[in-house]
Structures are given as structure tokens and as C-alpha cells.
Write a protein that holds these residues in place. Structure first.
Motif, short mmCIF file in Angstrom:
data_model
loop_
_atom_site.label_atom_id
_atom_site.label_comp_id
_atom_site.label_asym_id
_atom_site.label_seq_id
_atom_site.Cartn_x
_atom_site.Cartn_y
_atom_site.Cartn_z
N GLU A 1 0.57 -0.92 -0.13
CA GLU A 1 0.08 -0.06 0.10
C GLU A 1 0.99 1.23 -0.19
OE1 GLU A 1 -3.24 0.37 3.00
OE2 GLU A 1 -3.38 -2.07 2.67
N PHE A 2 0.40 2.34 -0.64
CA PHE A 2 1.48 3.67 -0.39
C PHE A 2 1.32 3.50 0.83
CE2 PHE A 2 0.98 8.34 -0.45
CZ PHE A 2 2.48 8.22 -1.54
N LEU A 3 2.58 4.40 0.97
CA LEU A 3 2.46 5.41 2.31
C LEU A 3 2.37 6.63 2.62
CD1 LEU A 3 5.57 2.44 3.96
CD2 LEU A 3 2.69 2.51 4.45
N PRO A 4 2.02 7.44 2.81
CA PRO A 4 1.81 8.56 2.29
C PRO A 4 3.18 9.42 3.72
CG PRO A 4 0.15 8.59 4.01
CD PRO A 4 0.36 6.92 3.62
N LEU A 5 4.51 10.25 2.94
CA LEU A 5 5.60 10.84 3.53
C LEU A 5 5.42 12.30 4.39
CD1 LEU A 5 7.97 9.22 1.47
CD2 LEU A 5 7.22 8.55 4.11
N ASN A 6 6.04 13.17 4.91
CA ASN A 6 6.16 14.34 5.29
C ASN A 6 7.39 14.95 4.75
OD1 ASN A 6 3.42 14.11 6.97
ND2 ASN A 6 5.49 13.28 8.75
N LEU B 1 2.91 18.33 2.97
CA LEU B 1 3.85 18.62 2.85
C LEU B 1 3.76 19.70 4.21
CD1 LEU B 1 5.91 21.42 1.44
CD2 LEU B 1 3.68 22.89 1.38
N HIS B 2 4.69 19.22 4.59
CA HIS B 2 5.18 19.50 5.95
C HIS B 2 5.55 20.79 6.03
CE1 HIS B 2 6.24 18.55 10.21
NE2 HIS B 2 7.40 19.08 9.70
N ASP B 3 6.83 21.42 5.24
CA ASP B 3 6.48 22.72 5.43
C ASP B 3 7.15 23.04 4.08
OD1 ASP B 3 7.10 25.46 6.60
OD2 ASP B 3 8.65 24.95 7.93
N LYS B 4 7.32 24.49 3.63
CA LYS B 4 8.22 24.92 2.82
C LYS B 4 8.85 26.59 2.75
CE LYS B 4 6.68 26.07 -2.17
NZ LYS B 4 7.60 27.31 -2.00
N LYS B 5 9.98 26.39 2.46
CA LYS B 5 10.48 27.92 2.87
C LYS B 5 11.43 28.63 1.61
CE LYS B 5 10.90 26.60 7.69
NZ LYS B 5 10.44 27.91 8.75
N ILE C 1 15.99 17.97 9.20
CA ILE C 1 16.95 16.81 9.68
C ILE C 1 17.06 16.63 11.27
CG2 ILE C 1 19.21 16.19 9.74
CD1 ILE C 1 20.08 17.72 7.26
N ALA C 2 16.87 17.07 11.24
CA ALA C 2 16.31 17.54 13.39
C ALA C 2 15.30 16.64 13.96
CB ALA C 2 17.08 18.74 13.86
N ASP C 3 14.30 17.44 12.41
CA ASP C 3 12.31 17.59 13.39
C ASP C 3 12.10 15.68 12.47
OD1 ASP C 3 9.31 16.95 13.03
OD2 ASP C 3 9.71 19.32 12.35
N PRO C 4 12.16 14.62 13.61
CA PRO C 4 11.47 12.90 13.09
C PRO C 4 10.62 13.43 12.05
CG PRO C 4 11.33 13.48 15.77
CD PRO C 4 11.98 14.76 15.57
#
Length: 173
Positions: free
Chosen positions: A6-11, A43-47, A64-67
Motif C-alpha cells: 500500500e502507498f505510505l504517505p510521507l511528510n 507538505l510538512h513545510d515550505k520555505k 533534519i532534526a525534526d523526526p
């Protein structure tokens, strides 16, 4: 018989490196955001940051530090001018390089832009269990990277293998 996956959505986080782009005209960043959301990822974040290795490194280090962040895609700063510093900003942060990413990106790009592809310093790697992809700043390059490389490798269903299935083992010592 191969079992179905099954598809696993990522952040995912998207970083645009540019001295001139804003949210209103960031077509490359928007190309990546559209691609990842259409594929089913979040989309977790955009800068947007200027072409400054320390500002780039600060944002990438924070993600990178954000799990919660599984992968980062940056666009811009991969050329050869004096202001292009994304590889210099990101490479020291990487635990492992994915050399094949840049090699295959340039091979695919050659079909569209011929020898100009040698000016691209596209790269990828992994840092603290987070995948990082650095692609050129044009929306065409973003589309090429997403459609031909990143999308399938961030899809757990891709056979024979993909980067998602390796995620549980990235932090092994």
C-alpha cells in the motif's frame, strides 16, 4: 507471487534557494509541492531562502532534526555561479551520498538540454534518517527530477526496491 504494497504517505519539506523568488513567483517550489501532494504525500513545510550557504544549512538542519520530516527537496543553487552554494551547504550535513541521483538526473536531463546538463550539480543523500534531494532551480528541472526519479523512489509500491522500504534501517549503527 509478490505481495501487494500500500502507498505510505510521507511528510516532505520543500526549500527554494533564490535571491529573487517569492511565494508569488516561486514556480519551481510550486511544481514540487503540486507533484508531492498529487502523489499523496503531505507538505510538512515550505520555505524560501537566499543563496547563502549558512541560511540554507540552517533550514535543512532544522528539518533534519525534526523526526516528522521524512524527506527534503530543495530547488535552486545547484549551478556553477558564485552565488550557487546549495551543494556546499548540504553536503557537510549528509551521512551518506546517493551518487546515482545526480548521475541519473544529468543523464535524463541530457535528452532535453543536451550538454548544458553538465552545469547541474544535482545531488541527493541521507542525513539523520531524512532523505535530501537538491535539484536545479528551473521548474522543468523540478518536474524532471520529481517525475523521473523522486516520485517513484518515495513510493513504497515501487519494485524492485525504493527508498521508503529502507527508512526503518537508516539509523542503524
Amino acid at each position: 507471487m509478490t505481495e501487494a504494497r500500500e502507498f505510505l504517505p510521507l511528510n516532505l519539506a520543500v526549500l527554494t534557494v533564490s535571491d529573487s523568488r517569492t511565494e508569488a513567483n516561486d514556480s519551481s517550489g510550486q511544481t514540487l509541492v503540486s507533484g508531492l501532494t498529487e502523489a499523496g504525500h503531505r507538505l510538512h513545510d515550505k520555505k524560501i531562502v537566499p543563496d547563502d550557504i549558512y541560511r540554507i544549512r540552517a533550514v535543512v538542519s532544522q528539518w533534519i532534526a525534526d523526526p516528522a520530516v521524512h524527506a527534503i527537496i530543495s530547488t535552486g543553487g545547484t549551478g556553477v555561479t558564485g552565488r550557487d552554494g546549495t551543494p556546499e551547504a548540504v553536503t557537510p550535513l549528509l551521512d551518506k551520498m546517493l551518487d546515482g541521483f545526480g548521475e541519473v538526473f544529468r543523464m535524463i536531463s541530457y535528452q532535453d538540454i543536451k550538454s548544458s546538463t553538465m552545469q547541474s550539480r544535482a545531488l541527493a543523500g541521507v542525513a539523520n534518517g531524512t532523505y535530501i534531494f537538491c535539484v536545479p532551480g528551473s521548474s522543468g528541472a523540478c518536474r524532471t527530477a520529481w517525475e523521473n526519479l523522486i516520485k517513484d523512489q518515495l513510493d513504497f509500491r515501487t519494485r524492485p526496491c525504493n527508498l521508503v522500504q529502507l527508512m526503518p534501517r537508516l539509523l542503524e549503527k
